[in-house]
Enzyme design. Structure first.
Site, PDB file in Angstrom:
ATOM      1  N   VAL A 194     -11.059 -82.276-115.354  1.00  0.00           N
ATOM      2  CA  VAL A 194     -10.600 -81.037-115.002  1.00  0.00           C
ATOM      3  C   VAL A 194      -9.233 -80.745-115.667  1.00  0.00           C
ATOM      4  O   VAL A 194      -8.181 -81.636-115.783  1.00  0.00           O
ATOM      5  CB  VAL A 194     -10.255 -81.218-113.323  1.00  0.00           C
ATOM      6  CG1 VAL A 194      -9.585 -79.824-112.790  1.00  0.00           C
ATOM      7  CG2 VAL A 194     -11.526 -81.358-112.644  1.00  0.00           C
ATOM      8  N   LYS A 195      -9.215 -79.673-116.478  1.00  0.00           N
ATOM      9  CA  LYS A 195      -8.248 -78.976-117.000  1.00  0.00           C
ATOM     10  C   LYS A 195      -7.238 -78.241-116.236  1.00  0.00           C
ATOM     11  O   LYS A 195      -7.254 -77.459-115.566  1.00  0.00           O
ATOM     12  CB  LYS A 195      -8.595 -78.134-118.259  1.00  0.00           C
ATOM     13  CG  LYS A 195      -8.146 -78.409-119.578  1.00  0.00           C
ATOM     14  CD  LYS A 195      -8.757 -77.574-120.405  1.00  0.00           C
ATOM     15  CE  LYS A 195      -8.147 -77.420-121.925  1.00  0.00           C
ATOM     16  NZ  LYS A 195      -8.934 -76.476-122.608  1.00  0.00           N
ATOM     17  N   VAL A 196      -5.793 -78.835-116.361  1.00  0.00           N
ATOM     18  CA  VAL A 196      -4.745 -78.345-115.298  1.00  0.00           C
ATOM     19  C   VAL A 196      -3.458 -78.254-116.325  1.00  0.00           C
ATOM     20  O   VAL A 196      -3.188 -78.903-117.150  1.00  0.00           O
ATOM     21  CB  VAL A 196      -4.377 -79.380-114.495  1.00  0.00           C
ATOM     22  CG1 VAL A 196      -3.124 -79.140-113.228  1.00  0.00           C
ATOM     23  CG2 VAL A 196      -5.595 -80.031-113.637  1.00  0.00           C
TER      24      VAL A 196
END
Ligand code: E4P
Length: 219
Positions: free
Chosen positions: A86-88
């Site tokens: 998951v890119k945050v």
């Protein structure tokens, strides 16, 4: 150094995979939106198709701005496939999200990194990967690769295991520099992967070998 491809285009990913050089994929909302428009597919379908091709980390980005929303999106994305990371974005809410996801065992790629401080904070919050954006810094007359170098030194000094992805790669020189500096990964657009292979002397060499060979063929 690992090679990721920076695209959501399934055909490009399949071709890179066939080359035997592909270790993972990064997407972002811009890249996914382009593919939704081009194919009419849902984002979940595109991501699932990507995960079926490449057996490595596939980054998919959250679009919320608050921790609760980002954590909810992240859980949904991560349930799509075990390869999803998951890119945050590196904001205060983003860091809280990364901490929460790391407690839940969900891998994260902290994105839009433009300073070594941001990379240090992301690692402390529990990021699996950080993505310093080299090309976008170069665009505003800052040395993007110097940022990668600083992060490599800091992570080495403190035995930090977060992996560094040289992102926003624009040309082959970025890939060479990232490799020499010691970035763990470069995420590379399809066009640049093609540029990495090509050399005019290789083309000329093939042409010459073939013409010499064909000149002595009798039938
Ligand atoms: C990284 O993960 C991003 O998707 C990407 O490298 C951004 O590149 P750009 O600056 O060319 O948009």
């Amino acid at each position: 150094m690992k090679f990721f491809i920076d695209t959501a285009n399934v055909e490009e990913i399949r071709e890179a995979e066939e080359l035997g050089i592909l270790d993972g994929v990064t997407t972002n909302p811009t890249l996914l939106a382009r593919e939704i428009k081009r194919t009419g597919s849902k984002p979940e379908t595109i991501l699932k198709n990507i995960c079926d091709i490449v057996k490595g980390p596939v980054s998919a980005e959250v679009t919320g701005m608050e921790q609760a929303g980002m954590v909810g999106e992240a859980r949904k994305l991560s349930s799509l496939d075990p390869h999803i990371v998951v890119k945050v974005p590196v904001t205060l809410e983003g860091l809280k999200t990364v901490r929460q996801l790391s407690l839940e065992g969900i891998k994260t790629n902290v994105t839009l990194i433009f300073s070594p401080c941001q990379a240090l904070l992301a690692a402390k919050a529990g990021a699996s990967f950080v993505s310093p954006f080299v090309g976008r810094l170069d665009d505003i007359s800052h040395d993007g690769m110097e940022l990668v170098d600083q992060i490599v030194v800091i992570y080495e000094n403190h035995a930090i295991e977060t992996e560094i992805i040289a992102a926003s790669v624009r040309h082959p020189l970025h890939v060479i520099q990232a490799a020499m500096i010691g970035a763990d990964i470069a995420t590379i657009p399809f066009k640049v992967i093609h540029q990495l292979v090509r050399h005019p002397l290789t083309d000329l060499g093939i042409e010459r070998f073939l013409s010499d060979w064909n000149a002595v063929q009798t039938n």
